[in-house]
Motif scaffolding. Structure first.
Motif, PDB file in Angstrom:
ATOM      1  N   ARG A 190       0.967  -1.295  -0.071  1.00  0.00           N
ATOM      2  CA  ARG A 190       0.117   0.002  -0.056  1.00  0.00           C
ATOM      3  C   ARG A 190       0.817   1.179   0.143  1.00  0.00           C
ATOM      4  O   ARG A 190       1.995   1.191   0.200  1.00  0.00           O
ATOM      5  CB  ARG A 190      -1.040   0.028   1.174  1.00  0.00           C
ATOM      6  N   GLN A 226       4.774   1.008   1.197  1.00  0.00           N
ATOM      7  CA  GLN A 226       4.886   0.157   2.172  1.00  0.00           C
ATOM      8  C   GLN A 226       4.492  -1.416   1.995  1.00  0.00           C
ATOM      9  O   GLN A 226       3.346  -1.651   0.882  1.00  0.00           O
ATOM     10  CB  GLN A 226       4.097   0.356   3.471  1.00  0.00           C
ATOM     11  N   THR A 260       6.550  -2.708   6.526  1.00  0.00           N
ATOM     12  CA  THR A 260       7.955  -2.210   6.212  1.00  0.00           C
ATOM     13  C   THR A 260       7.936  -1.314   5.085  1.00  0.00           C
ATOM     14  O   THR A 260       7.176  -1.457   4.156  1.00  0.00           O
ATOM     15  CB  THR A 260       8.523  -3.538   5.500  1.00  0.00           C
ATOM     16  N   ALA A 261       8.440  -0.065   5.443  1.00  0.00           N
ATOM     17  CA  ALA A 261       8.349   0.912   4.481  1.00  0.00           C
ATOM     18  C   ALA A 261       9.597   0.782   3.468  1.00  0.00           C
ATOM     19  O   ALA A 261      10.681   0.368   3.813  1.00  0.00           O
ATOM     20  CB  ALA A 261       8.700   2.262   5.157  1.00  0.00           C
TER      21      ALA A 261
END
Lengths: 721, 176
Positions: free
Chosen positions: A61, A72, A81-82
């Protein structure tokens, strides 16, 4: 959409690669986000700094922040997780990549053919939206040309106005010739031919009378064109505002739309009345007078016209400045109208908070800003006007000097000089008019631009060619429906459900979970961004919008009653309804009894927004309105939320009659309101979390159970305090 | 879902004691907070009044188990944080609210269709900003503060247009 913008620095063969400007931790960098069917590769300042496997994530997303956004991945257990951060101009591309990656991990199908970007204007970069010409970069001339094209239906009157003006102008051109004859034949030779003088005087009188008659017909036809044009523009803007989708209309305030419908149309109307035909006539006058002057004496004519090019340069320079000034006037005028509308619309709040004085001051500020903008525009104009007039008329002095010398040297007769000077002064009229043009044109073109801006807007909810006119039975299917007011920010996600004909469905969930959005989609006030809604098996997009909505009855929390009688308001849904039908509808809505007590019965005026009626009475009129058209689908959006318990009970009885045998979708925060629903849909975070009867859901002890418990607890606490 | 205590405390502004705040960056891109021993693994910091103050009234929010947004509390003034904590929060906020500042305005072209093209110098370099519906998206929030939102959703600001050079001011004059 093009999703390969900047390739990875190591030349890796990937399906998607986009540039980004921030690391996952928010530090500025020069990066590339790349993805293939195995993983995601993050390059920062030229080297690979992170690598992720797609299978480690269940969801992808974009999280939109204020000035930036981040991409992410979300793992099965919810861990985020970015990957990177980027500025908003890249948002749609990243959102598309994230959507495609999520589709891939969900279905195993990787869509890589994402096509090219929508054609954009080479000048401003805005999408062309199916047209060949950018609506933002059209030349200023084309706006006025378009305005002229709108005169077409009234061309007969327009040309009549032009012809009568030409006649009138021709008369005025002929009069100086008679002056010349009078001077050269009868005055200068000092003959005693009184008869000749009388003939000339009589001719002048006749000509002036003819000019007066022409002027009358000219104005009559001019007004007819301008007023009709104004009417057409007002109607076109109003019609367009009715056709535009909810998202387009809600972008603008009511005050702004009112300003465009009334003020802008009036400005164009004034411009056409005063200047429409003048454009042609003044040009003709200029050509004819110049030709006559050149025929009488080319040297003098040249001297007279010498300053004209300088005046034209000044006109061109002023055009931009005046446009800016009038844009400012327009802006302050809109702000002023918006404020006025806002304050009057909320007059109850103003009075109940005792804020009249502050609102007076606030309004004065806007009014003052508008006045100041007007003064500024006009001052600027009138500061330059005398100077410009001096330039334009400078040729007159040259002509008088050299003309006088010619008369003394007998190269020109006195009559010819008088005729010439009269023509010269007449010639300054079209030149001066031309000089006024920047001001007039700027004012009108700003308004015309604003009007066309609305007329050119494409509604994002449109009927297909040959849409289906459906006799609705009431089956509704939602098939993997997703929707976001911004396509990248879904409010509803993958909703799949069936609603059977005649069933009553209650939709519950926290505020902002997408309940009202769901019914907006069923009414097709917006189009789904994913999936499909079908009514009786027909995709909603194929059904004619009017046919669909005319078979849906809606009762909202705060029903709007139009200024008119009770009768007008009930018959709003079906204007052709007979009196008995209206009474029957009122009886179903439990409204008949209170209406009979009103002084004028069904003809009682409900007043502005129905303020003369109580909340419960207004709701019952709204229910009668909804029932009148015998809708097959009923939508109740918090229909009883703002009412007290006793009134709610009464309204509930009305609603029970209304919903009998009809597919009903009801939203209510007060869960007890939905006790008679056949099934309940529980929405959570935009997804359909649970479905079932009240009993089933209570036994399940899920989200619905918690909602009910929380509400009971709140009621208990309220009772305790 | 709100607990009984939360319902009663909904109207109370929880000001955080800056000495008890331990913020750190996480791989999710957000912050984590340890406040007086309580752990908040995913915190989003928000400027409550971004146009009035960038360093005061910073709300720290988290999602509870029901995925509902809850506020851990509000930092009244970032200046009360120690330098390391200040840096972590400031870096996050600068990233979240990334907004180039307009330092010079060369010219503004109005296409008479509701859009303007503003040629500027910003803290992120020279840029021509295309503003659609400019009377909504190119506006003065106060007598000094210019706020611009371009057609692509990027935001720009100028804290005090009266401090710009004379030419920029005269270019802006018609549109502000």
């Amino acid at each position: 959409m093009k999703l390969k913008i900047k390739l990875p620095p190591d030349g890796r063969d990937v399906h998607f690669s986009l540039p980004f400007g921030f690391t996952a931790q928010g530090e500025k960098c020069d990066g590339v986000f790349a993805a293939d069917d195995i993983g995601i590769y993050i390059y920062t300042d030229g080297s690979l700094t992170a690598e992720y496997r797609l299978t480690d994530f269940a969801e992808f997303r974009c999280h939109r922040m204020v000035g930036t956004s981040m991409a992410q991945g979300v793992s099965e257990n919810g861990g985020e997780t970015a990957f990177c951060g980027f500025s908003q101009d890249m948002f749609l591309r990243f959102a598309e990549v994230m959507k495609l990656l999520e589709h891939y991990v969900r279905t195993g199908e990787l869509i890589t053919d994402t096509g090219e970007d929508e054609p954009v204007c080479p000048k401003c970069g805005m999408p062309l939206e199916g047209g060949n010409e950018c609506v933002f970069c059209r030349s200023k001339g084309s706006v006025m040309l378009r305005l002229l094209k709108m005169i077409r239906p009234y061309r007969k009157y327009f040309f009549a106005a032009v012809v009568f003006t030409v006649i009138s102008q021709a008369v005025w051109v002929f009069v100086p010739y008679l002056d010349r004859v009078l001077i050269d034949r009868y005055v200068t030779p000092k003959t005693d031919n009184v008869h000749g003088i009388a003939v000339i005087a009589l001719s002048m009188m006749t000509l002036l009378a003819a000019a007066g008659v022409s002027d009358f017909f000219n104005m009559k036809n001019s007004f007819r064109v301008a007023l009709n044009l104004g009417k057409d523009i007002r109607e076109a803007v109003f019609e367009k505002s009715q056709q535009l989708s909810m998202s387009s209309v809600s972008k603008r305030t009511a005050g702004e739309l009112i300003n465009r419908i009334s003020n802008d149309a009036a400005k164009i109307e004034d411009f056409v009345t005063a200047n429409g035909k003048d454009m042609i006539v003044k040009l003709l006058s200029f050509i004819i007078l110049s030709t006559l002057m050149f025929l009488i004496n080319p040297k003098l004519a040249l001297l007279t016209l010498l300053p004209t090019p300088f005046a034209l340069i000044l006109v061109k320079k002023l055009e931009h400045i005046m446009h800016m000034n009038y844009t400012r006037v327009w802006k302050t005028s809109v702000a002023h109208s918006e404020k006025l509308h806002d304050i009057l619309h909320g007059i109850r709040e103003v009075k109940s908070f005792g804020r009249e004085k502050q609102e007076e001051e606030r309004y004065s500020r806007y009014s003052l800003a508008f006045t100041k903008a007007c003064i500024r525009g006009e001052t600027m104009w009138y500061m330059t006007q005398p100077f410009a007039y001096f330039i334009v008329t400078a040729g007159n002095y040259l002509m008088l000097y050299f003309g006088g010398k010619m008369v003394l040297g007998e190269a020109l007769t006195l009559g010819q000089l008088v005729q010439f000077t009269t023509y010269a002064s007449m010639l300054y009229d079209p030149i001066n008019w031309l000089f006024q043009m920047p001001r007039l044109l700027a004012d009108a073109s700003v308004s015309a631009g604003k009007v066309f801006e609305i007329l050119d807007e494409r509604s994002d909810v449109r009927d297909i060619p040959d849409p289906v006119r459906l006799e609705i039975k009431g089956d509704i299917e939602l098939d993997d429906v997703s929707f976001g007011y911004r396509s990248y920010d879904p409010v509803l996600k993958n909703i799949t459900c069936n609603i059977r004909q005649g069933e009553m469905i209650g939709i519950v969930g926290h505020s902002g979970v997408g309940k009202s959005t769901l019914i907006n989609l069923i009414m097709r006030l917006y189009d789904c961004t994913g999936g499909e809604i079908r009514i009786d098996g027909v995709p909603i997009g194929d059904i004619e919008q009017h046919s669909l909505r005319s078979q849906i009855g809606v009762v909202l929390q705060e029903s709007f009653l139009f200024d008119g009688s009770v009768y007008d308001n009930i018959s709003y849904a079906k204007p052709q309804a007979g009196f008995e039908e209206i009474i029957r509808a009122a009886k179903i809505a439990n409204a008949h009894e209170f209406i009979t007590k009103l002084p004028d019965g069904y003809n009682t005026k409900v007043g502005n927004k129905g303020f003369q009626l109580s909340g419960g009475e207004r709701q019952r009129i709204a229910i009668a309105r909804a029932v009148l058209n015998d809708p097959r689908i009923i939508i109740l959006d918090e229909a009883t939320a703002s009412l007290d318990t006793q009134t709610e009970k009464m309204i509930q009885q009305s609603l029970a009659k209304l919903t009998e045998g009809r597919t009903t979708i009801a939203i209510a925060h007060r869960l007890s309101t939905l006790s008679n629903a056949d099934r309940l849909f529980v929405l959570d975070k935009g997804r359909l979390a649970e479905t079932g009867t009240h009993k089933e859901l209570m036994e399940k002890k899920g989200g619905y159970y918690r909602l009910v418990m929380a509400q009971r607890q709140t009621t208990k606490m309220r009772a305790a305090t | 879902m709100q607990t009984e205590t939360e319902i009663y405390e909904a109207d109370r502004l929880t000001l955080l004691d800056c000495d008890k705040i331990k913020l750190s960056r996480t791989k999710s891109g957000f912050l984590s907070l340890n406040y007086d021993g309580r752990e908040y693994p995913r915190i989003d910091a928000t400027r409550l009044m971004p146009f009035y103050s960038k360093t005061t009234y910073i709300s720290l929010c988290y999602e509870n188990e029901e995925k509902e947004l809850r506020e851990a509390g509000v930092i009244k003034d970032m200046a009360d944080l120690d330098s390391e904590q200040y840096r972590v929060l400031e870096e996050y906020l600068s990233y979240k609210y990334y907004m180039p500042e307009i330092t010079k305005v060369y010219n503004i072209r109005d296409n008479m269709q509701g859009s303007i093209f503003v040629k500027t110098d910003t803290t992120s370099g020279e840029k021509t900003i295309c503003v659609k519906d400019w009377y909504q998206n190119f506006r003065m929030l106060t007598d000094d503060y210019l706020y611009v939102c371009d057609a692509e959703g990027n935001k720009y600001f100028c804290e005090n247009i009266h401090k710009l050079d004379k030419k920029s001011r005269s270019v802006l004059e018609m549109f502000t």
